[in-house]
Design a protein around this motif. Sequence first.
Motif, PDB file in Angstrom:
ATOM      1  N   LEU A 131       0.484  -1.439  -0.449  1.00  0.00           N
ATOM      2  CA  LEU A 131      -0.368   0.162   0.114  1.00  0.00           C
ATOM      3  C   LEU A 131       0.829   1.649   0.213  1.00  0.00           C
ATOM      4  CD1 LEU A 131      -3.035  -0.985   2.065  1.00  0.00           C
ATOM      5  CD2 LEU A 131      -3.116  -0.659  -0.327  1.00  0.00           C
ATOM      6  N   ARG A 132       1.814   1.205   0.952  1.00  0.00           N
ATOM      7  CA  ARG A 132       2.865   2.469   0.678  1.00  0.00           C
ATOM      8  C   ARG A 132       3.324   2.434  -0.704  1.00  0.00           C
ATOM      9  NH1 ARG A 132       5.786   1.098   5.889  1.00  0.00           N
ATOM     10  NH2 ARG A 132       5.012   0.685   7.427  1.00  0.00           N
ATOM     11  N   TRP A 133       3.438   1.649  -1.983  1.00  0.00           N
ATOM     12  CA  TRP A 133       4.356   1.684  -3.058  1.00  0.00           C
ATOM     13  C   TRP A 133       3.307   2.294  -3.437  1.00  0.00           C
ATOM     14  CZ3 TRP A 133       9.081   1.881  -4.074  1.00  0.00           C
ATOM     15  CH2 TRP A 133      10.067   1.567  -3.569  1.00  0.00           C
ATOM     16  N   ILE A 134       1.761   1.540  -3.548  1.00  0.00           N
ATOM     17  CA  ILE A 134       0.641   2.098  -4.091  1.00  0.00           C
ATOM     18  C   ILE A 134       0.913   3.762  -3.990  1.00  0.00           C
ATOM     19  CG2 ILE A 134      -1.613   2.065  -4.817  1.00  0.00           C
ATOM     20  CD1 ILE A 134      -0.929  -1.382  -4.479  1.00  0.00           C
ATOM     21  N   GLY A 135       0.660   4.077  -2.877  1.00  0.00           N
ATOM     22  CA  GLY A 135       0.417   5.623  -2.047  1.00  0.00           C
ATOM     23  C   GLY A 135       1.440   6.332  -2.582  1.00  0.00           C
ATOM     24  N   LEU A 136       2.912   6.278  -3.384  1.00  0.00           N
ATOM     25  CA  LEU A 136       4.004   6.348  -3.578  1.00  0.00           C
ATOM     26  C   LEU A 136       3.825   7.385  -5.084  1.00  0.00           C
ATOM     27  CD1 LEU A 136       6.332   8.034  -2.724  1.00  0.00           C
ATOM     28  CD2 LEU A 136       8.164   6.083  -3.795  1.00  0.00           C
ATOM     29  N   ILE A 137       3.889   5.905  -5.697  1.00  0.00           N
ATOM     30  CA  ILE A 137       3.569   5.683  -7.295  1.00  0.00           C
ATOM     31  C   ILE A 137       2.443   6.657  -7.254  1.00  0.00           C
ATOM     32  CG2 ILE A 137       2.578   4.774  -9.155  1.00  0.00           C
ATOM     33  CD1 ILE A 137       4.273   2.044  -8.134  1.00  0.00           C
ATOM     34  N   LEU A 138       1.414   6.778  -6.722  1.00  0.00           N
ATOM     35  CA  LEU A 138      -0.093   7.653  -6.715  1.00  0.00           C
ATOM     36  C   LEU A 138      -0.037   9.313  -6.737  1.00  0.00           C
ATOM     37  CD1 LEU A 138      -3.065   5.669  -4.952  1.00  0.00           C
ATOM     38  CD2 LEU A 138      -2.543   6.196  -7.719  1.00  0.00           C
ATOM     39  N   VAL A 139       1.562   9.343  -6.072  1.00  0.00           N
ATOM     40  CA  VAL A 139       1.636  10.912  -5.447  1.00  0.00           C
ATOM     41  C   VAL A 139       2.157  11.436  -6.757  1.00  0.00           C
ATOM     42  CG1 VAL A 139       2.871  11.844  -3.292  1.00  0.00           C
ATOM     43  CG2 VAL A 139       1.386  10.954  -2.834  1.00  0.00           C
ATOM     44  N   ILE A 140       3.404  10.472  -7.232  1.00  0.00           N
ATOM     45  CA  ILE A 140       4.551  11.102  -7.501  1.00  0.00           C
ATOM     46  C   ILE A 140       3.214  11.202  -9.109  1.00  0.00           C
ATOM     47  CG2 ILE A 140       6.442   9.940  -9.229  1.00  0.00           C
ATOM     48  CD1 ILE A 140       7.681   8.474  -7.366  1.00  0.00           C
ATOM     49  N   VAL A 141       2.591  10.348  -9.639  1.00  0.00           N
ATOM     50  CA  VAL A 141       1.983  10.667 -11.011  1.00  0.00           C
ATOM     51  C   VAL A 141       0.905  11.750 -10.673  1.00  0.00           C
ATOM     52  CG1 VAL A 141      -0.469   9.622 -12.033  1.00  0.00           C
ATOM     53  CG2 VAL A 141       1.347   8.126 -11.619  1.00  0.00           C
ATOM     54  N   LEU A 142       0.636  12.189  -9.410  1.00  0.00           N
ATOM     55  CA  LEU A 142      -0.597  13.294  -9.153  1.00  0.00           C
ATOM     56  C   LEU A 142       0.583  14.518  -9.472  1.00  0.00           C
ATOM     57  CD1 LEU A 142      -2.796  14.583  -8.109  1.00  0.00           C
ATOM     58  CD2 LEU A 142      -1.856  14.988  -5.782  1.00  0.00           C
TER      59      LEU A 142
END
Length: 114
Positions: A7-18
Amino acid sequence: MSNAALLRWIGLILVIVLIALQLKLWVGGGGMAEVDSLRESVKKQADENELLQKRNQALAADVEDLKHGEQATEARARQELGLVKPGETFYQVVEPGAATSVPPPPPPVAPGGQ
């Protein structure tokens, strides 16, 4: 890998995409700066079009007057060409203090030749 780490990796990827999408929106081509520039260009062109439309309406009214009114033709000839009808007297009014093109008179000649 546990679910928390995933979940942390998915959250980090989503923040980078944002962040990437926000950068493209504000800085990239087709972003807000370009939209503002285009809006300003459209406003300037609309103002210019309005002025030209008013000018065209005034010119159309002049054309209509010249087609159907003898007085408008005569007034324009008097103003632009200096028309004076036979039997009329032309007077030119010169405002006081207006510059004239008359040269000053020559100085008087002293008696005795010099």
